[in-house]
Design an enzyme around this catalytic site. Structure first.
Site, PDB file in Angstrom:
ATOM      1  N   SER A 166       2.912  -0.006   6.038  1.00 46.35           N
ATOM      2  CA  SER A 166       3.981   0.500   6.897  1.00 46.35           C
ATOM      3  C   SER A 166       5.145  -0.479   6.976  1.00 46.35           C
ATOM      4  CB  SER A 166       3.432   0.811   8.297  1.00 46.35           C
ATOM      5  OG  SER A 166       2.758  -0.306   8.842  1.00 46.35           O
ATOM      6  N   HIS A 186      -1.005  -1.279  -4.280  1.00 47.71           N
ATOM      7  CA  HIS A 186      -2.301  -1.150  -3.622  1.00 47.71           C
ATOM      8  C   HIS A 186      -2.545   0.319  -3.295  1.00 47.71           C
ATOM      9  CE1 HIS A 186      -5.648  -2.871  -1.246  1.00 47.71           C
ATOM     10  NE2 HIS A 186      -5.418  -1.878  -0.390  1.00 47.71           N
ATOM     11  N   HIS A 222      -8.321   0.105  -3.835  1.00 47.90           N
ATOM     12  CA  HIS A 222      -9.192  -0.261  -2.715  1.00 47.90           C
ATOM     13  C   HIS A 222     -10.026   0.958  -2.342  1.00 47.90           C
ATOM     14  CE1 HIS A 222      -9.477  -1.658   1.782  1.00 47.90           C
ATOM     15  NE2 HIS A 222     -10.645  -1.634   1.166  1.00 47.90           N
ATOM     16  N   MET A 252      -9.875   6.932   0.166  1.00 44.97           N
ATOM     17  CA  MET A 252     -10.762   7.170   1.307  1.00 44.97           C
ATOM     18  C   MET A 252     -11.452   8.521   1.156  1.00 44.97           C
ATOM     19  SD  MET A 252      -8.275   5.995   4.411  1.00 44.97           S
ATOM     20  CE  MET A 252      -6.892   4.915   4.119  1.00 44.97           C
ATOM     21  N   ASP A 270      -5.088   3.024  -1.673  1.00 44.44           N
ATOM     22  CA  ASP A 270      -6.228   3.213  -0.773  1.00 44.44           C
ATOM     23  C   ASP A 270      -6.906   4.550  -1.063  1.00 44.44           C
ATOM     24  OD1 ASP A 270      -6.078   0.875   1.081  1.00 44.44           O
ATOM     25  OD2 ASP A 270      -4.077   1.682   1.442  1.00 44.44           O
ATOM     26  N   ASP A 314      -5.708  -7.283   4.409  1.00 42.20           N
ATOM     27  CA  ASP A 314      -5.228  -5.900   4.431  1.00 42.20           C
ATOM     28  C   ASP A 314      -5.348  -5.358   5.844  1.00 42.20           C
ATOM     29  OD1 ASP A 314      -4.688  -3.223   4.089  1.00 42.20           O
ATOM     30  OD2 ASP A 314      -6.297  -2.840   2.653  1.00 42.20           O
ATOM     31  N   GLY A 315      -4.187  -5.002   6.424  1.00 38.22           N
ATOM     32  CA  GLY A 315      -4.182  -4.371   7.735  1.00 38.22           C
ATOM     33  C   GLY A 315      -3.235  -5.047   8.703  1.00 38.22           C
ATOM     34  N   GLY A 316      -2.188  -4.350   9.073  1.00 38.85           N
ATOM     35  CA  GLY A 316      -1.253  -4.889  10.057  1.00 38.85           C
ATOM     36  C   GLY A 316      -0.431  -6.059   9.569  1.00 38.85           C
ATOM     37  N   MET A 329     -10.527  -7.274   5.578  1.00 38.83           N
ATOM     38  CA  MET A 329      -9.803  -6.299   6.391  1.00 38.83           C
ATOM     39  C   MET A 329      -9.392  -6.941   7.708  1.00 38.83           C
ATOM     40  SD  MET A 329      -9.505  -3.512   4.659  1.00 38.83           S
ATOM     41  CE  MET A 329      -8.814  -2.526   6.003  1.00 38.83           C
ATOM     42  N   GLY A 388      -9.459   2.650   7.381  1.00 32.86           N
ATOM     43  CA  GLY A 388      -9.412   4.097   7.540  1.00 32.86           C
ATOM     44  C   GLY A 388      -8.054   4.674   7.871  1.00 32.86           C
ATOM     45  N   SER A 400       0.842  -1.195   0.000  1.00 32.64           N
ATOM     46  CA  SER A 400       0.000   0.000   0.000  1.00 32.64           C
ATOM     47  C   SER A 400       0.876   1.244   0.000  1.00 32.64           C
ATOM     48  CB  SER A 400      -0.902   0.021   1.238  1.00 32.64           C
ATOM     49  OG  SER A 400      -1.508   1.284   1.388  1.00 32.64           O
TER      50      SER A 400
END
Length: 217
Positions: free
Chosen positions: A192, A29, A62, A33, A31, A169-171, A133, A138, A6
């Site tokens: 990250s 990816h 996404h 929002m 994002d 997706d996430g962490g 997710m 967010g 991402s």
């Protein structure tokens, strides 16, 4: 095993250069929002169009936005190879998935952590990817939610031998990607973890290696 970093954690002032730092990625990816569906505002269609002109890499969009039925097709028209919409926000998800495919994009549906997969089992043949997710959508940099692992397993069972990608997706990091792969995911968003690394492309390769090893066990 696909690694799709991402760019939410990249330097937005130098996106073309930041994308150039991850040539080994399977996709980029992006994002999107809108500060309505999620409590954050990021980039939109004009930026995606600029990214498309600057790279030939696979664009995985996404959409964390309200009213994707209205807005999602434009991202397919802009040349994105994959467009993901949230089932919680779509008024007519099957119609939208078919419209995205008709415009030449892979259609993907995303589910928040608390949204069960079972109500959508009958529409799996309408999509090319399911995104689960593993944080609340967010914001980047959130802690991985292990409570989603059983849903990854259930989704993998529902998919069976269909050629549908299962993305998380996430962490996602070196600490968590193995658990996701063991549960049945095959496509991984890492933001990250990649862009905080000294060598982002080396991190992409490391994450892929961990996922492949975990899948073999």
């Amino acid at each position: 095993m696909r690694i799709t970093p991402s760019i939410l954690n990249a330097d937005f002032a130098n996106l073309a250069a930041e994308i150039g730092r991850i040539p080994g990625a399977d996709a980029i990816h992006v994002d999107v929002m809108d500060n309505h569906f999620v409590p954050n505002l990021s980039l939109g269609l004009p930026v995606v169009e600029s990214i498309r002109r600057s790279t030939d890499q696979f664009l995985d969009i996404h959409l964390m936005i309200a009213d994707p039925d209205r807005w999602a097709p434009a991202y397919a028209e802009a040349g994105a190879e994959s467009v993901t919409f949230h089932v919680e926000a779509a008024a007519a998800p099957i119609r939208l998935a078919r419209e995205l495919r008709a415009k030449g994009a892979r259609a993907s549906m995303a589910l928040k952590p608390a949204t069960p997969i079972e109500p959508y089992a009958d529409m799996l043949d309408e999509v090319d990817m399911v995104l689960l997710m593993t944080v609340e959508p967010g914001f980047g940099g959130q802690k991985f939610l292990d409570l989603v692992l059983p849903k990854i397993r259930r989704t993998r069972e529902l998919l069976g031998d269909r050629p549908i990608w299962l993305q998380v997706d996430g962490g996602v990091s070196v600490e968590t990607i193995g658990r996701c792969a063991e549960a049945g995911a095959d496509t991984f968003v890492a933001g990250s973890a990649v862009y905080s690394a000294d060598d982002p492309d080396a991190m992409v390769a490391q994450l892929r290696d961990i996922a492949v090893a975990a899948c073999r066990h």
